[in-house]
Design a protein around this motif. Structure first.
Motif, PDB file in Angstrom:
ATOM      1  N   ILE A   1       0.852  -1.201   0.000  1.00 39.12           N
ATOM      2  CA  ILE A   1       0.000   0.000   0.000  1.00 39.12           C
ATOM      3  C   ILE A   1       0.889   1.253   0.000  1.00 39.12           C
ATOM      4  O   ILE A   1       0.657   2.199  -0.758  1.00 39.12           O
ATOM      5  CB  ILE A   1      -0.939  -0.020   1.225  1.00 39.12           C
ATOM      6  CG1 ILE A   1      -1.806  -1.292   1.191  1.00 39.12           C
ATOM      7  CG2 ILE A   1      -1.799   1.228   1.285  1.00 39.12           C
ATOM      8  CD1 ILE A   1      -2.507  -1.637   2.497  1.00 39.12           C
ATOM      9  N   ASP A   2       1.939   1.226   0.831  1.00 35.59           N
ATOM     10  CA  ASP A   2       2.862   2.369   0.907  1.00 35.59           C
ATOM     11  C   ASP A   2       3.549   2.626  -0.431  1.00 35.59           C
ATOM     12  O   ASP A   2       3.781   3.774  -0.809  1.00 35.59           O
ATOM     13  CB  ASP A   2       3.946   2.114   1.967  1.00 35.59           C
ATOM     14  CG  ASP A   2       3.392   2.221   3.385  1.00 35.59           C
ATOM     15  OD1 ASP A   2       2.250   2.725   3.543  1.00 35.59           O
ATOM     16  OD2 ASP A   2       4.085   1.787   4.335  1.00 35.59           O
ATOM     17  N   LYS A   3       3.894   1.554  -1.115  1.00 34.54           N
ATOM     18  CA  LYS A   3       4.616   1.720  -2.386  1.00 34.54           C
ATOM     19  C   LYS A   3       3.759   2.462  -3.409  1.00 34.54           C
ATOM     20  O   LYS A   3       4.262   3.298  -4.166  1.00 34.54           O
ATOM     21  CB  LYS A   3       5.043   0.338  -2.925  1.00 34.54           C
ATOM     22  CG  LYS A   3       5.864   0.373  -4.188  1.00 34.54           C
ATOM     23  CD  LYS A   3       7.113   1.263  -4.095  1.00 34.54           C
ATOM     24  CE  LYS A   3       8.258   0.543  -3.380  1.00 34.54           C
ATOM     25  NZ  LYS A   3       9.502   1.371  -3.453  1.00 34.54           N
ATOM     26  N   LEU A   4       2.446   2.175  -3.396  1.00 37.20           N
ATOM     27  CA  LEU A   4       1.546   2.867  -4.332  1.00 37.20           C
ATOM     28  C   LEU A   4       1.524   4.369  -4.027  1.00 37.20           C
ATOM     29  O   LEU A   4       1.589   5.197  -4.939  1.00 37.20           O
ATOM     30  CB  LEU A   4       0.130   2.293  -4.220  1.00 37.20           C
ATOM     31  CG  LEU A   4      -0.055   0.869  -4.766  1.00 37.20           C
ATOM     32  CD1 LEU A   4      -1.411   0.309  -4.343  1.00 37.20           C
ATOM     33  CD2 LEU A   4       0.075   0.852  -6.288  1.00 37.20           C
ATOM     34  N   VAL A   5       1.458   4.681  -2.742  1.00 37.70           N
ATOM     35  CA  VAL A   5       1.438   6.095  -2.327  1.00 37.70           C
ATOM     36  C   VAL A   5       2.779   6.752  -2.683  1.00 37.70           C
ATOM     37  O   VAL A   5       2.830   7.867  -3.199  1.00 37.70           O
ATOM     38  CB  VAL A   5       1.160   6.207  -0.812  1.00 37.70           C
ATOM     39  CG1 VAL A   5       1.237   7.656  -0.352  1.00 37.70           C
ATOM     40  CG2 VAL A   5      -0.207   5.609  -0.482  1.00 37.70           C
ATOM     41  N   GLU A   6       3.848   6.018  -2.400  1.00 35.91           N
ATOM     42  CA  GLU A   6       5.198   6.526  -2.666  1.00 35.91           C
ATOM     43  C   GLU A   6       5.381   6.828  -4.159  1.00 35.91           C
ATOM     44  O   GLU A   6       5.933   7.860  -4.538  1.00 35.91           O
ATOM     45  CB  GLU A   6       6.202   5.437  -2.238  1.00 35.91           C
ATOM     46  CG  GLU A   6       7.640   5.871  -2.123  1.00 35.91           C
ATOM     47  CD  GLU A   6       8.544   4.658  -1.898  1.00 35.91           C
ATOM     48  OE1 GLU A   6       9.536   4.531  -2.634  1.00 35.91           O
ATOM     49  OE2 GLU A   6       8.228   3.818  -1.017  1.00 35.91           O
ATOM     50  N   TYR A   7       4.875   5.928  -4.992  1.00 35.95           N
ATOM     51  CA  TYR A   7       5.003   6.123  -6.437  1.00 35.95           C
ATOM     52  C   TYR A   7       4.252   7.379  -6.873  1.00 35.95           C
ATOM     53  O   TYR A   7       4.813   8.260  -7.532  1.00 35.95           O
ATOM     54  CB  TYR A   7       4.493   4.902  -7.209  1.00 35.95           C
ATOM     55  CG  TYR A   7       4.335   5.175  -8.684  1.00 35.95           C
ATOM     56  CD1 TYR A   7       5.455   5.249  -9.517  1.00 35.95           C
ATOM     57  CD2 TYR A   7       3.085   5.418  -9.240  1.00 35.95           C
ATOM     58  CE1 TYR A   7       5.313   5.548 -10.868  1.00 35.95           C
ATOM     59  CE2 TYR A   7       2.937   5.717 -10.578  1.00 35.95           C
ATOM     60  CZ  TYR A   7       4.050   5.779 -11.391  1.00 35.95           C
ATOM     61  OH  TYR A   7       3.923   6.086 -12.720  1.00 35.95           O
ATOM     62  N   TYR A   8       2.978   7.476  -6.478  1.00 39.72           N
ATOM     63  CA  TYR A   8       2.171   8.604  -6.932  1.00 39.72           C
ATOM     64  C   TYR A   8       2.613   9.922  -6.307  1.00 39.72           C
ATOM     65  O   TYR A   8       2.451  10.979  -6.901  1.00 39.72           O
ATOM     66  CB  TYR A   8       0.680   8.353  -6.669  1.00 39.72           C
ATOM     67  CG  TYR A   8       0.056   7.420  -7.678  1.00 39.72           C
ATOM     68  CD1 TYR A   8       0.071   7.731  -9.044  1.00 39.72           C
ATOM     69  CD2 TYR A   8      -0.541   6.224  -7.288  1.00 39.72           C
ATOM     70  CE1 TYR A   8      -0.496   6.881  -9.986  1.00 39.72           C
ATOM     71  CE2 TYR A   8      -1.110   5.367  -8.213  1.00 39.72           C
ATOM     72  CZ  TYR A   8      -1.095   5.701  -9.566  1.00 39.72           C
ATOM     73  OH  TYR A   8      -1.647   4.856 -10.484  1.00 39.72           O
ATOM     74  N   SER A   9       3.164   9.853  -5.085  1.00 37.84           N
ATOM     75  CA  SER A   9       3.575  11.120  -4.487  1.00 37.84           C
ATOM     76  C   SER A   9       5.044  11.440  -4.730  1.00 37.84           C
ATOM     77  O   SER A   9       5.485  12.556  -4.470  1.00 37.84           O
ATOM     78  CB  SER A   9       3.256  11.135  -2.979  1.00 37.84           C
ATOM     79  OG  SER A   9       3.584   9.910  -2.392  1.00 37.84           O
ATOM     80  N   GLY A  10       5.807  10.471  -5.258  1.00 44.10           N
ATOM     81  CA  GLY A  10       7.227  10.701  -5.412  1.00 44.10           C
ATOM     82  C   GLY A  10       7.770  10.675  -6.833  1.00 44.10           C
ATOM     83  O   GLY A  10       8.590  11.515  -7.198  1.00 44.10           O
ATOM     84  N   PHE A  11       7.352   9.716  -7.649  1.00 50.83           N
ATOM     85  CA  PHE A  11       7.997   9.626  -8.976  1.00 50.83           C
ATOM     86  C   PHE A  11       7.063   9.147 -10.087  1.00 50.83           C
ATOM     87  O   PHE A  11       7.463   8.439 -11.003  1.00 50.83           O
ATOM     88  CB  PHE A  11       9.257   8.760  -8.901  1.00 50.83           C
ATOM     89  CG  PHE A  11       9.048   7.364  -8.358  1.00 50.83           C
ATOM     90  CD1 PHE A  11       8.941   7.147  -6.983  1.00 50.83           C
ATOM     91  CD2 PHE A  11       8.999   6.273  -9.211  1.00 50.83           C
ATOM     92  CE1 PHE A  11       8.767   5.862  -6.482  1.00 50.83           C
ATOM     93  CE2 PHE A  11       8.832   4.982  -8.708  1.00 50.83           C
ATOM     94  CZ  PHE A  11       8.713   4.788  -7.340  1.00 50.83           C
ATOM     95  N   ASN A  12       5.805   9.614 -10.018  1.00 51.24           N
ATOM     96  CA  ASN A  12       4.858   9.274 -11.079  1.00 51.24           C
ATOM     97  C   ASN A  12       5.264   9.915 -12.404  1.00 51.24           C
ATOM     98  O   ASN A  12       5.422  11.127 -12.499  1.00 51.24           O
ATOM     99  CB  ASN A  12       3.454   9.753 -10.689  1.00 51.24           C
ATOM    100  CG  ASN A  12       2.473   9.637 -11.840  1.00 51.24           C
ATOM    101  OD1 ASN A  12       2.396   8.593 -12.476  1.00 51.24           O
ATOM    102  ND2 ASN A  12       1.754  10.707 -12.128  1.00 51.24           N
TER     103      ASN A  12
END
Lengths: 145, 414
Positions: B48-59
């Motif tokens: 779940i964290d990875k999805l958030v990390e992707y969209y908030s960090g390097f989408n």
């Protein structure tokens, strides 16, 4: 013939359900209704009378007499039979136009829509739709003349 | 590899449960007991964290961008391919094609290899316990080409009859597509033997790994399967992504699946040349976020250790089976020689859907019905079953809650 309106019967059911403390009791009641539902004649248990969209098998037939519709139905699942029993109690013996127009608020008022997670698989929605379809068909057939 | 390094780490189910936030919620006022893992598994916090990390960090869209975000997203996406390659034991990274999931993987093979190689009169073999997803794509192909679908019979226990399988081969047999682990019964099929037999006849094999990949060690090279398909969401990863593995020589020779961006090398209005593997089969912007988080899920499974999980799940299956067999009128459907994580059953004079409804009222999630394997239910002469399927986070206590609730439900319904 049913001398009480759909609304009146719905209120009755809601009041009955308000006596139960828990959903365990409500289910027990629904199951009891299901067990008491009269069997449908074998001749009616045919594919044409099946309600689509149910995980269990539901057969539903409707007769038109003296301006009113009389439903009979059965299922191989007892909880579904209980739901059928309540729908028949509310809708059977009513006028087609009233059935078509009925918002059937008791389903929501007794908490069935939010509680029965599998409303679709239980076929509640499909059954109501099919009962209304019969009513609409009879309304168009007899009352537009 | 990480798997070997932590293989002997003690398995602590309480610690595992802590990592799955959904397991802490109440359903109908009761603690959730989630036994519908064969349909989809729950997700650990890291995923779940990875999805958030992707969209908030390097989408960013991958592969073509020259900017930093695109480079980071591309690197993470391609790392997912490397991880999937190791997880399945593939020889080459370009043999890993990202799909929407198992169903799309099967459809891809049927639409490309199938369209190119199947002609009128040819025969395709599947088994009697296939999921609809491994029946319908082949039926569509057979209908289009005038080919025939043949079915490997099973015995009453739910085991494939290998002797009968051998008899199905003719000079017209072109393809075998078979499920590794049955979603309805939990039977583990002898796919290695099936592949060996098919190859002796010069026939290619696709293995449907939707249910197996999360439980068994998969080594596509050792299996020697020609295609292998699986879904992320059944391996603790997000929905909407999965893998098609294919042997490089086959994937290279096959025609393209869908046209669009990414899968092309050069486009003019007169003609298009196609990209190399694996991009040839990944038209359009892929499911970047979910695929990156899928890698996290695979790492998570590897870090817990598949061997540990299997030991735990085998214990749950044995315990549940023993508890269920004590219940009068209950019949377990599927008693295969080798089973994993799934127990399916019926109860005398009680409809599965009634049980499902009453169990849900106690916060217990099971699956009832035909489990998308209608022909299998017909073969076993049941309209449907009640299925409990276990994952690494389930416990014996939950099985006790489940069997107690089940007995109460049966009493109420009888």
């Amino acid at each position: 013939m049913n001398d009480r309106t759909i609304n009146e019967i719905e209120d009755e059911i809601v009041e009955e359900f308000s006596l139960f403390d828990s959903w365990d009791d409500k289910y027990e009641y629904i199951i009891d209704l299901g067990k008491k539902l009269p069997e449908l004649d074998a001749q009616h248990k045919i594919d044409d009378n099946k309600v689509r969209g149910c995980q269990s098998t539901v057969w539903l037939v409707a007769d038109y007499r003296d301006g009113r519709i009389y439903y009979n139905a059965e299922s191989d699942a007892v909880i579904v039979k209980g739901l059928i029993s309540m729908l028949i109690r509310v809708l059977s013996g009513q006028r087609p136009g009233d059935i078509v127009a009925a918002p059937l608020t008791f389903i929501q008022r007794i908490g069935m829509t939010t509680h029965l997670a599998q409303t679709r698989s239980n076929g509640l929605v499909s059954m109501v739709k099919q009962m209304k379809n019969y009513a609409l068909a009879y309304k168009l057939k007899y009352q537009s003349q | 590899m990480i798997t070997t390094a932590v293989k002997d780490k003690t398995f602590d189910v309480a610690e595992i449960r802590e990592q799955f936030p959904i397991l802490h919620r109440l359903v109908k006022g009761k603690p959730l007991v989630y036994f519908d893992n064969a349909a989809t598994s729950q997700k650990p916090q890291v995923v779940i964290d990875k999805l958030v990390e992707y969209y908030s960090g390097f989408n960013a869209n991958i592969h073509r961008g020259i900017h930093t975000l695109a480079e980071e997203a591309t690197a993470a996406f391609e790392e997912a391919r490397d991880t999937a390659q190791r997880f399945l034991g593939a020889a080459h990274r370009e043999e890993i094609i990202f799909t929407k999931g198992t169903t799309e993987g099967i459809n891809l093979v049927a639409s490309t290899w199938g369209r190119q190689n199947i002609s009128a009169g040819d025969e395709i073999i599947i088994s009697a316990m296939e999921h609809h997803s491994n029946i319908v794509p082949w039926q569509i192909l057979c209908l289009e080409k005038g080919a025939t679908l043949k079915v490997i019979p099973i015995d009453d226990n739910g085991d494939i009859i290998l002797e009968e399988f051998k008899k199905l081969f003719t000079s017209k047999t072109k393809f075998v597509s078979v499920v590794h682990v049955s979603n309805s019964l939990g039977t583990v099929n002898p796919v290695k033997e099936i592949i060996r037999i098919a190859h002796d006849f010069g026939v290619l094999v696709l293995v449907d790994g939707a249910q197996s990949t999360v439980h068994l060690d998969i080594d596509v090279v050792a299996l020697d399967c020609d295609f292998f398909v699986c879904s992320s969401h059944k391996i603790y990863g997000p929905t909407g992504t999965g893998v098609l593995y294919g042997k490089r020589s086959l994937l290279e020779a096959m025609p393209v699946f869908q046209g669009g961006g990414e899968m092309i090398k050069e486009v003019t209005f007169a003609s298009t040349s196609y990209n190399d593997l694996p991009y040839k089969y990944e038209a359009g912007t892929p499911n970047i976020a979910d695929t990156i988080a899928f890698k996290t899920a695979l790492d998570f499974v590897a870090s817990v250790g598949k061997k540990n999980v299997r030991t735990h799940e085998n214990d749950l299956l044995a315990y549940a089976t023993a508890r269920l067999e004590e219940i009068a009128g209950l019949r377990i459907i599927g008693k295969g020689k080798d089973k994993i994580s799934v127990v399916s059953f019926v109860i005398d004079k009680v409809h599965p859907s009634d049980i499902g409804t009453l169990l849900d009222n106690r916060g217990i999630a099971v699956r009832t019905g035909n489990h998308c394997t209608q022909p299998l239910m017909d073969r076993l002469c049941v309209p449907g079953t009640i299925r409990a399927s276990f994952a690494m986070y389930n416990t014996r206590d939950e099985i006790d809650v489940f069997t107690t609730a089940l007995e109460k439900s049966i009493t109420l319904l009888s």
